[in-house]
Design a protein around this motif. Structure first.
Motif, mmCIF file in Angstrom:
data_model
loop_
_atom_site.group_PDB
_atom_site.id
_atom_site.type_symbol
_atom_site.label_atom_id
_atom_site.label_comp_id
_atom_site.label_asym_id
_atom_site.label_seq_id
_atom_site.Cartn_x
_atom_site.Cartn_y
_atom_site.Cartn_z
ATOM 1 N N SER A 145 0.845 -1.188 0.000
ATOM 2 C CA SER A 145 0.000 0.000 0.000
ATOM 3 C C SER A 145 0.884 1.243 0.000
ATOM 4 C CB SER A 145 -0.950 -0.025 1.204
ATOM 5 O OG SER A 145 -1.901 1.015 1.094
ATOM 6 N N SER A 146 0.343 2.344 0.518
ATOM 7 C CA SER A 146 1.030 3.622 0.400
ATOM 8 C C SER A 146 0.600 4.584 1.500
ATOM 9 C CB SER A 146 0.707 4.238 -0.964
ATOM 10 O OG SER A 146 1.007 5.614 -1.001
ATOM 11 N N PRO A 147 1.494 5.458 1.931
ATOM 12 C CA PRO A 147 1.109 6.504 2.892
ATOM 13 C C PRO A 147 0.039 7.443 2.360
ATOM 14 C CG PRO A 147 3.499 6.272 2.802
ATOM 15 C CD PRO A 147 2.945 5.464 1.667
ATOM 16 N N PHE A 148 -0.191 7.434 1.030
ATOM 17 C CA PHE A 148 -1.277 8.254 0.490
ATOM 18 C C PHE A 148 -2.632 7.807 1.044
ATOM 19 C CE2 PHE A 148 1.765 9.089 -3.089
ATOM 20 C CZ PHE A 148 1.850 10.458 -2.896
ATOM 21 N N GLY A 149 -2.686 6.584 1.585
ATOM 22 C CA GLY A 149 -3.910 6.121 2.205
ATOM 23 C C GLY A 149 -4.069 6.578 3.639
ATOM 24 N N ASP A 150 -3.038 7.217 4.191
ATOM 25 C CA ASP A 150 -3.070 7.650 5.592
ATOM 26 C C ASP A 150 -3.445 9.109 5.756
ATOM 27 O OD1 ASP A 150 -2.253 5.111 6.368
ATOM 28 O OD2 ASP A 150 -0.124 5.631 6.281
ATOM 29 N N ARG A 151 -3.240 9.897 4.702
ATOM 30 C CA ARG A 151 -3.550 11.328 4.809
ATOM 31 C C ARG A 151 -3.911 11.858 3.424
ATOM 32 N NH1 ARG A 151 0.758 14.463 3.052
ATOM 33 N NH2 ARG A 151 2.688 13.303 2.631
ATOM 34 N N PRO A 152 -4.819 12.796 3.354
ATOM 35 C CA PRO A 152 -5.224 13.329 2.056
ATOM 36 C C PRO A 152 -4.139 14.208 1.440
ATOM 37 C CG PRO A 152 -6.350 14.499 3.822
ATOM 38 C CD PRO A 152 -5.615 13.366 4.461
ATOM 39 N N VAL A 153 -3.975 14.072 0.143
ATOM 40 C CA VAL A 153 -3.025 14.871 -0.634
ATOM 41 C C VAL A 153 -3.745 15.348 -1.889
ATOM 42 C CG1 VAL A 153 -0.851 14.852 -1.912
ATOM 43 C CG2 VAL A 153 -1.036 13.550 0.218
ATOM 44 N N ARG A 154 -3.615 16.609 -2.207
ATOM 45 C CA ARG A 154 -4.274 17.146 -3.395
ATOM 46 C C ARG A 154 -3.911 16.331 -4.640
ATOM 47 N NH1 ARG A 154 -6.392 22.361 -3.212
ATOM 48 N NH2 ARG A 154 -6.054 23.499 -1.252
ATOM 49 N N GLY A 155 -4.921 16.036 -5.421
ATOM 50 C CA GLY A 155 -4.693 15.332 -6.676
ATOM 51 C C GLY A 155 -4.569 13.830 -6.543
ATOM 52 N N MET A 156 -4.707 13.306 -5.327
ATOM 53 C CA MET A 156 -4.563 11.864 -5.096
ATOM 54 C C MET A 156 -5.862 11.251 -4.601
ATOM 55 S SD MET A 156 -1.444 10.872 -5.769
ATOM 56 C CE MET A 156 -0.169 11.896 -6.513
ATOM 57 N N GLY A 157 -7.001 11.884 -4.881
ATOM 58 C CA GLY A 157 -8.266 11.495 -4.279
ATOM 59 C C GLY A 157 -8.677 10.055 -4.493
ATOM 60 N N ALA A 158 -8.765 9.610 -5.739
ATOM 61 C CA ALA A 158 -9.210 8.243 -6.004
ATOM 62 C C ALA A 158 -8.168 7.239 -5.537
ATOM 63 C CB ALA A 158 -9.498 8.063 -7.490
ATOM 64 N N TYR A 159 -6.912 7.501 -5.854
ATOM 65 C CA TYR A 159 -5.851 6.583 -5.448
ATOM 66 C C TYR A 159 -5.727 6.532 -3.929
ATOM 67 C CZ TYR A 159 -1.250 4.498 -4.841
ATOM 68 O OH TYR A 159 -0.213 3.687 -4.436
ATOM 69 N N GLY A 160 -5.660 7.695 -3.291
ATOM 70 C CA GLY A 160 -5.470 7.741 -1.848
ATOM 71 C C GLY A 160 -6.616 7.107 -1.089
ATOM 72 N N SER A 161 -7.845 7.380 -1.506
ATOM 73 C CA SER A 161 -8.986 6.802 -0.799
ATOM 74 C C SER A 161 -9.061 5.291 -1.012
ATOM 75 C CB SER A 161 -10.289 7.478 -1.234
ATOM 76 O OG SER A 161 -10.478 7.392 -2.626
ATOM 77 N N SER A 162 -8.636 4.816 -2.180
ATOM 78 C CA SER A 162 -8.609 3.368 -2.400
ATOM 79 C C SER A 162 -7.545 2.716 -1.535
ATOM 80 C CB SER A 162 -8.376 3.046 -3.878
ATOM 81 O OG SER A 162 -7.047 3.334 -4.277
ATOM 82 N N ARG A 163 -6.428 3.406 -1.329
ATOM 83 C CA ARG A 163 -5.377 2.877 -0.453
ATOM 84 C C ARG A 163 -5.843 2.901 1.000
ATOM 85 N NH1 ARG A 163 -2.641 -0.622 -3.190
ATOM 86 N NH2 ARG A 163 -0.840 0.149 -4.340
ATOM 87 N N ALA A 164 -6.585 3.920 1.383
ATOM 88 C CA ALA A 164 -7.138 3.953 2.742
ATOM 89 C C ALA A 164 -8.051 2.752 2.968
ATOM 90 C CB ALA A 164 -7.906 5.253 2.971
ATOM 91 N N ALA A 165 -8.815 2.406 1.955
ATOM 92 C CA ALA A 165 -9.723 1.264 2.063
ATOM 93 C C ALA A 165 -8.958 -0.041 2.223
ATOM 94 C CB ALA A 165 -10.636 1.199 0.844
#
Length: 209
Positions: A145-165
């Motif tokens: 996975s990725s730290p993008f799933g741990d905190r929101p980052v502009r421009g990473m909405g779909a990827y980051g939220s999928s990693r959070a899941a």
């Protein structure tokens, strides 16, 4: 480290045709593990499988899209038929999806594809492999996975939220697997020179950060 440390252990690697997945396959083969590799590209999987066989390792390869439940079931079935067990399930398959744009501007179909690969895919893999490992009373699922799933980052909405899941999914599985001898964990490999990295570089260059 002993080169036979993982002798007779079986590792199923999704996304094993390139990048970190392929590098992991070579490393595990060097430790004596028997490998089942799967990815969407037959060319990539064939190349990695052939390189392992040519160097004295044991490996089989198959073509599968992790978002396709039947394809995942087929790969898992072939792995168990060939080796009679599955000790490690490692998922490197992922989709970056659309990057560098606000979440509300990403078309529904593009978001759905990202979630199909990054969330439904790991669920497909867990559903197909956990019964085998519970029966063995041993096994490990590792979800990259990725730290993008741990905190929101502009421009990473779909990827980051999928990693959070998928981060939550791994923790949920770990909780439910307690006492079975099977474990679930997350792996954050960090920044690596892989084909997917170019998508992130392009997104940040456009002001995604």
């Amino acid at each position: 480290m002993s080169q036979d440390l993982l002798t007779d252990r079986v590792a199923l690697i999704m996304g094993g045709g390139q990048g970190i997945g392929a590098a992991t396959a070579w490393a595990l083969a060097g430790l004596g593990a028997r490998l089942s590799l799967a990815a969407r590209s037959a060319q990539n999987i064939d190349a990695v499988t052939a390189s392992i066989l040519q160097n004295g390792g044991e490996a089989i390869g198959g073509v599968a899209d992790i978002a396709d439940e039947e394809a995942v079931d087929s790969v898992v079935g072939a792995t168990f038929k060939q080796f009679g067990r599955i000790d490690f399930v490692l998922n490197f398959a992922a989709s970056t999806g659309t990057l560098g744009r606000p979440l509300w501007q990403i078309p529904t179909e593009e978001c759905r594809h990202t979630y199909d690969v990054n969330v439904a895919g790991p669920m497909n893999l867990a559903r197909a492999t956990i019964p085998i490992m519970v029966e063995q009373a041993s096994g490990l699922l590792a979800f990259v996975s990725s730290p993008f799933g741990d905190r929101p980052v502009r421009g990473m909405g779909a990827y980051g939220s999928s990693r959070a899941a998928v981060n939550y999914l791994s923790m949920q599985l770990a909780t439910e697997l307690q006492g079975t001898g099977v474990a679930s964990c997350l792996v954050y490999p960090g920044i690596t020179e892989t084909p997917g990295l170019e998508s992130f570089r392009a997104a940040f260059a456009q002001g995604g950060s």
